[in-house]
Scaffold this motif. Structure first.
Motif: not given
Length: 126
Positions: A62-67, A34-39, A50-58, A2-7
């Motif tokens: 917020a990223v989850l809602r965009e996705v 979080g700024d470029n995750v959606s793109a 995989i997303l952390d709730c608290s990270m710089p930027g978004k 699998a291709r997995i992205i972690i932010a």
């Protein structure tokens, strides 16, 4: 595989995730804010995010809602965070998370939860 992205901005935690998932054949890419995750998610079309709730930027929320509002809305998402309240967990699920884990994360538990969200052909053999 699998291709997995972690932010997540915690390099130690990113290394822990890689150490748990890469030996199973999964490719793990990382973003530190979080700024470029959606793109990146829209461009790379990962099998899991995989997303952390608290990270710089978004924030991860917020990223989850965009996705969820984009063409990649079906990608499974695990929120992994140091936030421990049930209210935070509820917010994660309401925003569209498929799973929610609190740090510190047991690597074996992470593997089980990742594998449960992946389609059968992408899970590890055996």
């Amino acid at each position: 595989m699998a291709r997995i992205i972690i932010a997540d901005d915690d390099e130690f935690f990113v290394d822990l995730v890689r150490a748990a998932l890469e030996p199973l054949g999964h490719a793990v890419g990382a973003l530190s804010d979080g700024d470029n995750v959606s793109a990146v998610v829209n461009r790379k079309q990962p099998d899991l995010l995989i997303l952390d709730c608290s990270m710089p930027g978004k924030t991860g929320i917020a990223v989850l809602r965009e996705v969820r509002a984009s063409k990649t809305y079906r990608v499974p998402v695990i929120m992994i965070t140091g936030r421990t309240s049930h209210a935070d967990e509820d917010i994660g699920y309401q925003a569209g998370a498929d799973d929610y884990m609190r740090k510190p994360v047991d690597p074996d538990n992470l593997v089980v939860r990742v594998e449960a969200l992946l389609p059968e052909p992408l899970r590890r053999a055996g």
